[in-house]
Design an enzyme around this catalytic site. Sequence first.
Site, short mmCIF file in Angstrom:
data_model
loop_
_atom_site.label_atom_id
_atom_site.label_comp_id
_atom_site.label_asym_id
_atom_site.label_seq_id
_atom_site.Cartn_x
_atom_site.Cartn_y
_atom_site.Cartn_z
CB ALA A 62 3.42 -5.13 -2.39
N GLY A 103 -2.24 -3.97 -4.58
CA GLY A 103 -1.67 -3.12 -5.62
C GLY A 103 -2.03 -3.58 -7.01
CD GLU A 106 -3.95 0.33 -4.16
OE1 GLU A 106 -4.31 1.23 -3.38
OE2 GLU A 106 -2.88 -0.28 -4.03
CD GLU A 126 -4.13 -3.19 0.02
OE1 GLU A 126 -3.59 -3.06 -1.09
OE2 GLU A 126 -5.35 -3.45 0.15
#
Length: 697
Positions: A62, A103, A106, A126
């Site tokens: 992010a 992210g 991911e 995270e």
Amino acid sequence: MNQAQYATQGDIAVITMDNPPVNGLGHALRTGIVEGVRRAQYDPAIKAIVLTGAGKAFSGGADIREFNTPKALAEPNLLTVIRTLEQCAKPVVAAIHSVAMGGGLELAMGCHFRVAAPGAQIALPEVKLGIIPGAGGTQRLPRLVPLEMAVNMIVSGNPVKSEKFKGTRLFDEIVEGDLLAGAVAFARKVVAEGRGLPKVRDLAIEHDDAEAFLQFARNTAKTVAKNFPAPARCIDAIAAALGPSFDAGLARERAIFLEMVQTPESRALRHAFFGERAASKIPDVPEDTPTRPIASAAVVGAGTMGGGIAMNFANAGIPVKVLEAKQEALDKGLATIRANYESTAKKGRMSAEDVEKRMALITPTLRYEDIAQADIVIEAVFEDMAVKESVFRRLDQVMKPGAILATNTSTLDVNRIAAFTGRPQDVIGTHFFSPANVMKLLEIVRGEKTAKDVLATTMQLSKKLRKTGVLSGVCDGFIGNRMIEQYLRQALYMLEEGATPQQIDRAIEKFGFAMGPFRMSDLAGNDVGWYIRKRRYVEHPDLKYPRIADRLCEQGRFGQKTGAGWYRYLPGKREALPDPAVDELIAAYRKESGVAPRKLSDDEIVHRLVFALVNEGARILEEGIALRASDIDMIYLTGYGFPPWRGGPMLYADMVGLYNVVNRMADFAAGSHGDAAFWQPAPLLAKLAAEGKGFNG
């Protein structure tokens, strides 16, 4: 600027994420990726797509610059981007180098294929922010790597190098040499071999007894990380991946993610994450301020603090000279440094070769002239202004022009110290915390004449030394010690009122502090505080101070180093043992002071200690000694053992509610036999409480 560059290499489209410094997945980049994939999908000349990152990362996840803004959740959100990749009618290959975290990983797992360069750092971190992966990380990673490995990565948040995944389904190839060329060649091979469009969601989790393993992992997480709910909740999300429907697992992950974002523990960890980054930003010192080169260093003093500071430079690969007045002190200091390194080597955290390399970077000397060419010199001598004066006058004579002259003072006036030289613009405070080679905090004290480039250089140096540098203005004790003094005063008042050292330490340690005030004083040396108090009695005769600690010191009970302080210590051991002699001393002092002992609750103990910190912190903020409340919190999280899941004293006060803090302080004032005036709220605290605001907005 277009943050997703689109190019073609023959029949292969290349989408390059370009959002420095780590290709954070902000709204513009997410939009660019989707547009690039759609463009390639509808171009008949394109057979496959390669997704990669420019600069220093594939993607670090992010974009933290968008946290808490509408853009963070705006469509296309990350789930939409991943769905676009997964549903693309042409093969999508992620080409990963340097970093794929959060992210970013991911995103890569949403592609049909993945190739990686050796040494790339792969992680889902995270959990370190008190949350769980929220875009399929807990659902896809266990399908690509062994379940044990996936759980360990997700629950710890620690990075793993790409080559460690050889033989798993996470990477189809490890590409030596030019990654992009290798990824394009791999994409062509995929097309030529007709490998199709494999989706991670369609893979099964392979394990003999996954549910039993996950229950074991859940129990372990709850024990090891009892103050942090996120690790166990990560496992709950992973367990959802065992269900019959991938989409149901994804929904469960998202629900847990949204739940964890609301927890106080996550708020605290995110506060610390942003606070550490904010601490390096000084409003009137731009980020592009030129810095002075630091290729060599010197430390004056080879004691515990001086030796620890020297180790920091050696650990960073910077040659350092250590100056002492006498050969015996120099030999003792170097022997201690070597013993510290050898102890680390015995624990397997360093090789014998590393020990010798670092020792070779440390040069002992008895002559000031030998340190004259150092780029920075840090004074680490006895905490006495007359001693500091003699050192700085000598440094002023011998150090080369442009050298930074730093003092490790923990309480003394940096402006007075700077005035001992003819170059006050080069003088700065660098307050290391003991043990200096271990503690992460570096309090950087800006004198009224400290040059901006000196400040920028020292902030930059703190990062090289792997410290959290936090700026303080000049005042007695700076930020950390000025606040801890009020904390310790309250601890002593509570001793007078009826508590014991053990009860006070036990209560605040149960709250989460690494060490209570009396164990901390014994470790630091009770004579250190005694010396400061004696100076206070002269400089601030109006300041009320319980004299019970002075009585202890008059008996020579200086703590661990003398085998007796607030506790007693067996030879060679650090265990704090209750001592009836201390109980007798306290009882006699109460009788002499006319204080009838009463029972104090643990709740009163904790909040008198913590709110003492908060009230003084508010004064420090109001005076401009600290730039921001989060700076105070960073000092307490990294230097004073404040529990990380509570976010520091100022954030903790925000979470309690400043209105409630002020009311509780009024209760303390009403019941205090000591310094009731102390509980008068600082003007800033009173103002924010009245307005329904917090220190952190």
